[in-house]
Write a protein that holds these residues in place. Sequence first.
Motif, PDB file in Angstrom:
ATOM      1  N   UNK A 113       0.901  -0.701   0.243  1.00 30.94           N
ATOM      2  CA  UNK A 113      -0.159  -0.076  -0.153  1.00 30.94           C
ATOM      3  C   UNK A 113       0.967   1.007   0.029  1.00 30.94           C
ATOM      4  N   UNK A 114       0.610   2.397  -0.296  1.00 32.48           N
ATOM      5  CA  UNK A 114       0.323   3.570  -0.402  1.00 32.48           C
ATOM      6  C   UNK A 114      -0.005   4.499   0.267  1.00 32.48           C
ATOM      7  N   UNK A 143       4.161  -1.509   3.356  1.00 33.66           N
ATOM      8  CA  UNK A 143       4.123  -0.101   3.448  1.00 33.66           C
ATOM      9  C   UNK A 143       4.240   0.841   3.078  1.00 33.66           C
ATOM     10  N   UNK A 144       4.289   1.958   1.696  1.00 38.13           N
ATOM     11  CA  UNK A 144       5.361   2.822   1.576  1.00 38.13           C
ATOM     12  C   UNK A 144       4.187   4.318   2.165  1.00 38.13           C
ATOM     13  N   UNK A 145       5.611   5.342   2.714  1.00 44.54           N
ATOM     14  CA  UNK A 145       4.607   6.194   2.459  1.00 44.54           C
ATOM     15  C   UNK A 145       4.151   7.639   1.600  1.00 44.54           C
ATOM     16  N   UNK A 200       2.896   5.382  -6.126  1.00 45.88           N
ATOM     17  CA  UNK A 200       2.485   4.229  -6.052  1.00 45.88           C
ATOM     18  C   UNK A 200       2.354   3.179  -7.551  1.00 45.88           C
ATOM     19  N   UNK A 201       2.192   4.104  -8.441  1.00 47.45           N
ATOM     20  CA  UNK A 201       2.569   3.903  -9.866  1.00 47.45           C
ATOM     21  C   UNK A 201       3.961   2.689  -9.752  1.00 47.45           C
ATOM     22  N   UNK A 202       4.286   3.584  -9.407  1.00 47.90           N
ATOM     23  CA  UNK A 202       6.044   3.329  -9.685  1.00 47.90           C
ATOM     24  C   UNK A 202       6.650   1.565  -8.730  1.00 47.90           C
ATOM     25  N   UNK A 203       5.832   1.991  -7.673  1.00 41.41           N
ATOM     26  CA  UNK A 203       6.085   0.807  -6.975  1.00 41.41           C
ATOM     27  C   UNK A 203       5.607  -0.233  -6.731  1.00 41.41           C
ATOM     28  N   UNK A 204       4.154  -0.188  -7.948  1.00 36.94           N
ATOM     29  CA  UNK A 204       2.855  -0.709  -7.763  1.00 36.94           C
ATOM     30  C   UNK A 204       2.168  -1.418  -6.745  1.00 36.94           C
ATOM     31  N   UNK A 205       1.867  -0.257  -6.234  1.00 38.77           N
ATOM     32  CA  UNK A 205       0.846  -0.327  -4.782  1.00 38.77           C
ATOM     33  C   UNK A 205       0.191  -0.397  -5.221  1.00 38.77           C
ATOM     34  N   UNK A 244      -3.860   9.879 -12.563  1.00 41.03           N
ATOM     35  CA  UNK A 244      -3.062   8.451 -12.539  1.00 41.03           C
ATOM     36  C   UNK A 244      -2.810   7.410 -11.874  1.00 41.03           C
ATOM     37  N   UNK A 245      -3.470   7.666 -10.514  1.00 41.20           N
ATOM     38  CA  UNK A 245      -4.363   6.927 -10.323  1.00 41.20           C
ATOM     39  C   UNK A 245      -5.538   5.579 -10.884  1.00 41.20           C
ATOM     40  N   UNK A 246      -6.056   6.561 -11.961  1.00 43.30           N
ATOM     41  CA  UNK A 246      -7.362   5.649 -12.819  1.00 43.30           C
ATOM     42  C   UNK A 246      -6.241   5.342 -14.411  1.00 43.30           C
ATOM     43  N   UNK A 247      -5.328   6.144 -14.844  1.00 41.71           N
ATOM     44  CA  UNK A 247      -4.955   5.038 -15.998  1.00 41.71           C
ATOM     45  C   UNK A 247      -4.202   4.039 -15.449  1.00 41.71           C
TER      46      UNK A 247
END
Length: 261
Positions: free
Chosen positions: A12-13, A51-53, A154-159, A208-211
């Motif tokens: 998760x992010x 967990x990433x923040x 989130x997109x980069x780390x595959x969250x 970004x989240x949608x794509x």
Amino acid sequence: MVGKTKPRWQRVLLKVSGEALAGDGTQNIDPKLTMSIAREIASMSRLGIEIAMVVGGGNFFRGANWAGASGLDRASADHIGMMATVMNAIFLQASLESVGVPTRVQTAYRMAEVAEPYIRRRAMRHLEKGRVVIFGAGTGNPFFTTDTAAALRAAEINAQVVLKATNVEGVYDCDPRKNSCARLLDHVSYRQVAAMGLNVMDLTAITLCQENSIPVVVFDLNKPGNISKALSGDRIGTLVDHIGSSVVSELDRLSDLQQVT
């Protein structure tokens, strides 16, 4: 006690706003609040959740609010704001490590004395080893919010999800401070966020989240247990995804009809 025996999310992010870290606002950072955050993250991290923040810096400095003041241009103001996020990141790192959670801070700026530079593969390796990774300094570029930084990382780390911890219970159909009849929405789509102008994230972040098909959960940071619930996948606050709610869709359709007429 978390209601699920098996967490819904594996990676998760968690986005924490800078203003939320100020607590009641009497000081820039409320140490009781950061320790509460740390304890909840610790309990979830021990369940195997990676967990990433991303943390904001608005409790110290918000660039958009200072642009133009004393000759400060927007780009310079944003850089100051991004440096403010690093102060919050280091504070959160100390809180997490005080309760036994190994933590790494990675920044979009190079600050070798206090943090690692952001390297995607290294960040993912830290997560695989059970370390919490805090991303500071936003994207490293002015004119982008920390919400956009959260969506990008989130997109980069595959969250699997972006969890946005704020000072409000979730997303409302209008500003609850101006309208006592404002209704809390429990489920909306990315399209509905844009069409209705909902205050979830800026348009770049939500796009970004949608794509990348990354759902967003907006919830109240100040309610005890909410971070644990969000991290484990319990339904709290407002969920934003491709599907949305049929009730909100109908409100959106009626709004469109009113604009046409």
